[in-house]
Design a protein around this motif. Sequence first.
Motif, PDB file in Angstrom:
ATOM      1  N   ALA A   9      85.717  46.478  -4.235  1.00 46.66           N
ATOM      2  CA  ALA A   9      86.452  47.735  -4.303  1.00 46.66           C
ATOM      3  C   ALA A   9      86.149  48.378  -5.649  1.00 46.66           C
ATOM      4  CB  ALA A   9      87.955  47.513  -4.142  1.00 46.66           C
ATOM      5  N   MET A  10      86.326  49.691  -5.717  1.00 45.72           N
ATOM      6  CA  MET A  10      86.112  50.391  -6.974  1.00 45.72           C
ATOM      7  C   MET A  10      86.741  51.774  -6.915  1.00 45.72           C
ATOM      8  SD  MET A  10      83.749  53.104  -6.646  1.00 45.72           S
ATOM      9  CE  MET A  10      82.817  53.115  -8.161  1.00 45.72           C
ATOM     10  N   TYR A  11      87.021  52.311  -8.089  1.00 46.54           N
ATOM     11  CA  TYR A  11      87.371  53.723  -8.180  1.00 46.54           C
ATOM     12  C   TYR A  11      86.770  54.270  -9.468  1.00 46.54           C
ATOM     13  CZ  TYR A  11      90.895  53.827 -11.928  1.00 46.54           C
ATOM     14  OH  TYR A  11      91.525  53.780 -13.143  1.00 46.54           O
ATOM     15  N   GLU A  12      86.501  55.562  -9.455  1.00 48.60           N
ATOM     16  CA  GLU A  12      85.902  56.210 -10.616  1.00 48.60           C
ATOM     17  C   GLU A  12      86.422  57.639 -10.695  1.00 48.60           C
ATOM     18  OE1 GLU A  12      81.502  55.926 -12.224  1.00 48.60           O
ATOM     19  OE2 GLU A  12      81.632  57.505 -10.700  1.00 48.60           O
ATOM     20  N   LEU A  13      86.894  58.017 -11.859  1.00 49.55           N
ATOM     21  CA  LEU A  13      87.415  59.361 -12.087  1.00 49.55           C
ATOM     22  C   LEU A  13      86.734  59.950 -13.312  1.00 49.55           C
ATOM     23  CD1 LEU A  13      89.484  61.687 -11.648  1.00 49.55           C
ATOM     24  CD2 LEU A  13      91.064  60.392 -13.102  1.00 49.55           C
ATOM     25  N   LYS A  14      86.173  61.155 -13.136  1.00 46.45           N
ATOM     26  CA  LYS A  14      85.555  61.875 -14.246  1.00 46.45           C
ATOM     27  C   LYS A  14      86.220  63.238 -14.373  1.00 46.45           C
ATOM     28  CE  LYS A  14      80.954  59.750 -13.959  1.00 46.45           C
ATOM     29  NZ  LYS A  14      79.490  60.003 -13.801  1.00 46.45           N
ATOM     30  N   LEU A  15      86.588  63.580 -15.594  1.00 43.25           N
ATOM     31  CA  LEU A  15      87.208  64.868 -15.868  1.00 43.25           C
ATOM     32  C   LEU A  15      86.198  65.787 -16.540  1.00 43.25           C
ATOM     33  CD1 LEU A  15      90.655  63.664 -17.267  1.00 43.25           C
ATOM     34  CD2 LEU A  15      90.050  64.221 -14.907  1.00 43.25           C
ATOM     35  N   SER A  16      86.281  67.056 -16.218  1.00 42.95           N
ATOM     36  CA  SER A  16      85.396  68.031 -16.840  1.00 42.95           C
ATOM     37  C   SER A  16      85.905  68.360 -18.238  1.00 42.95           C
ATOM     38  CB  SER A  16      85.336  69.301 -15.990  1.00 42.95           C
ATOM     39  OG  SER A  16      86.604  69.932 -15.948  1.00 42.95           O
ATOM     40  N   GLY A  70      89.126  70.097 -18.396  1.00 38.94           N
ATOM     41  CA  GLY A  70      90.332  69.382 -18.020  1.00 38.94           C
ATOM     42  C   GLY A  70      90.505  69.160 -16.537  1.00 38.94           C
ATOM     43  N   GLY A  71      89.677  69.780 -15.688  1.00 39.31           N
ATOM     44  CA  GLY A  71      89.783  69.582 -14.250  1.00 39.31           C
ATOM     45  C   GLY A  71      89.048  68.329 -13.800  1.00 39.31           C
ATOM     46  N   VAL A  72      89.181  68.006 -12.516  1.00 44.29           N
ATOM     47  CA  VAL A  72      88.509  66.842 -11.946  1.00 44.29           C
ATOM     48  C   VAL A  72      87.072  67.218 -11.589  1.00 44.29           C
ATOM     49  CG1 VAL A  72      88.483  65.177 -10.063  1.00 44.29           C
ATOM     50  CG2 VAL A  72      90.662  65.912 -11.040  1.00 44.29           C
ATOM     51  N   GLN A  73      86.118  66.529 -12.174  1.00 40.39           N
ATOM     52  CA  GLN A  73      84.716  66.762 -11.859  1.00 40.39           C
ATOM     53  C   GLN A  73      84.238  65.855 -10.735  1.00 40.39           C
ATOM     54  OE1 GLN A  73      82.059  66.782 -15.213  1.00 40.39           O
ATOM     55  NE2 GLN A  73      80.262  66.332 -13.977  1.00 40.39           N
ATOM     56  N   SER A  74      84.722  64.614 -10.715  1.00 39.09           N
ATOM     57  CA  SER A  74      84.303  63.670  -9.682  1.00 39.09           C
ATOM     58  C   SER A  74      85.382  62.615  -9.505  1.00 39.09           C
ATOM     59  CB  SER A  74      82.971  63.012 -10.068  1.00 39.09           C
ATOM     60  OG  SER A  74      82.600  62.024  -9.124  1.00 39.09           O
ATOM     61  N   PHE A  75      85.628  62.245  -8.227  1.00 38.50           N
ATOM     62  CA  PHE A  75      86.586  61.183  -7.929  1.00 38.50           C
ATOM     63  C   PHE A  75      86.035  60.373  -6.769  1.00 38.50           C
ATOM     64  CE2 PHE A  75      90.384  59.622  -5.590  1.00 38.50           C
ATOM     65  CZ  PHE A  75      90.821  58.730  -6.557  1.00 38.50           C
ATOM     66  N   ARG A  76      85.970  59.058  -6.939  1.00 37.09           N
ATOM     67  CA  ARG A  76      85.354  58.185  -5.933  1.00 37.09           C
ATOM     68  C   ARG A  76      86.207  56.935  -5.756  1.00 37.09           C
ATOM     69  NH1 ARG A  76      79.662  57.078  -4.491  1.00 37.09           N
ATOM     70  NH2 ARG A  76      79.478  54.942  -3.737  1.00 37.09           N
ATOM     71  N   VAL A  77      86.487  56.593  -4.502  1.00 35.72           N
ATOM     72  CA  VAL A  77      87.216  55.374  -4.157  1.00 35.72           C
ATOM     73  C   VAL A  77      86.439  54.669  -3.055  1.00 35.72           C
ATOM     74  CG1 VAL A  77      89.352  54.381  -3.291  1.00 35.72           C
ATOM     75  CG2 VAL A  77      89.437  56.396  -4.743  1.00 35.72           C
ATOM     76  N   GLU A  78      86.244  53.357  -3.193  1.00 37.48           N
ATOM     77  CA  GLU A  78      85.465  52.615  -2.200  1.00 37.48           C
ATOM     78  C   GLU A  78      86.093  51.245  -1.968  1.00 37.48           C
ATOM     79  OE1 GLU A  78      80.900  50.870  -1.659  1.00 37.48           O
ATOM     80  OE2 GLU A  78      81.296  52.594  -2.956  1.00 37.48           O
TER      81      GLU A  78
END
Length: 283
Positions: A78-85, A88-96
């Motif tokens: 399992a994994m998750y990844e969050l990147k903010l621009s 301040g907004g969300v640039q990338s969000f991934r959950v697996e």
Amino acid sequence: NMKLITKADITSPQGHQMKVIIETMHRGTANQREAYVQAHITSPSLQQPMKTKFLLANQQGQYSAKWEIEMGSPVDGAMYELKLSPEGGVQSFRVELNLKEVSELLKAIERLFSMRTLSGRAQESQTIYLFHYHKTTPTSYSILMKSPSRTMGGEVKYSDSEYSMKFHPHKGVSASKYELYARHSRDWNQQSRFNGHISHPSLDRDLQIDVQYGNNGQKITGSVELDIFPNPEDKITGKLESLIFAQNTVIVEAQLSGKALKVNPKVHFAAAYSPHTIGLDVK
């Protein structure tokens, strides 16, 4: 910073022996932080050593976690990844989630402690669940959703003159898609054009609209074309002409004709605006 390693020899009530090594680590700076917990287990009850590791990593604008499972070869459970621009907004969000590997790990733990036996290994070639949102550019977004049965994807792009929205219900398997596209342009002669199309898996071809018009300061004139029927010869065409063209109000008449129409209707489109208010009417 810290690192701790613990080793233990364990004998279960049923007499099964195992060796367990647990390792934990934490290190960080003012801008970055990383930590993990890792367990390594060997036992005659296991066909091969079992290793699992949970990692956390945070740095400026990026946050991630990963659960690794190794029973022969390492895979992501399992994994998750969050990147903010930077704004301040969300640039990338991934959950697996790899449900198959997580299930196999739980079965191995149950066998290790002589708990009830679960059913055999899953037959699916993959049991991965994934959700991935990505802001590819400041004016475009994409979404990817994956399950054992299918993969779906969508994207949105927009600008001052163009807008596009697509959705693929069977991405990678079929070219079928849902799509809405619109574009507005103006040439050097102050002639404007609006064209767009709609795609649907059940349609043999796209539904299309094309409107062209010009403004000489006193009147709006132009043409409209609606290609929305299965047979291209049934398209509807028409002429546009403004009846009233004032500073805050415009009424445009469209005279339509086509083989699919029993009569040649006239459509009036009225628009008026004032500060903080816009009015539209179609007859």
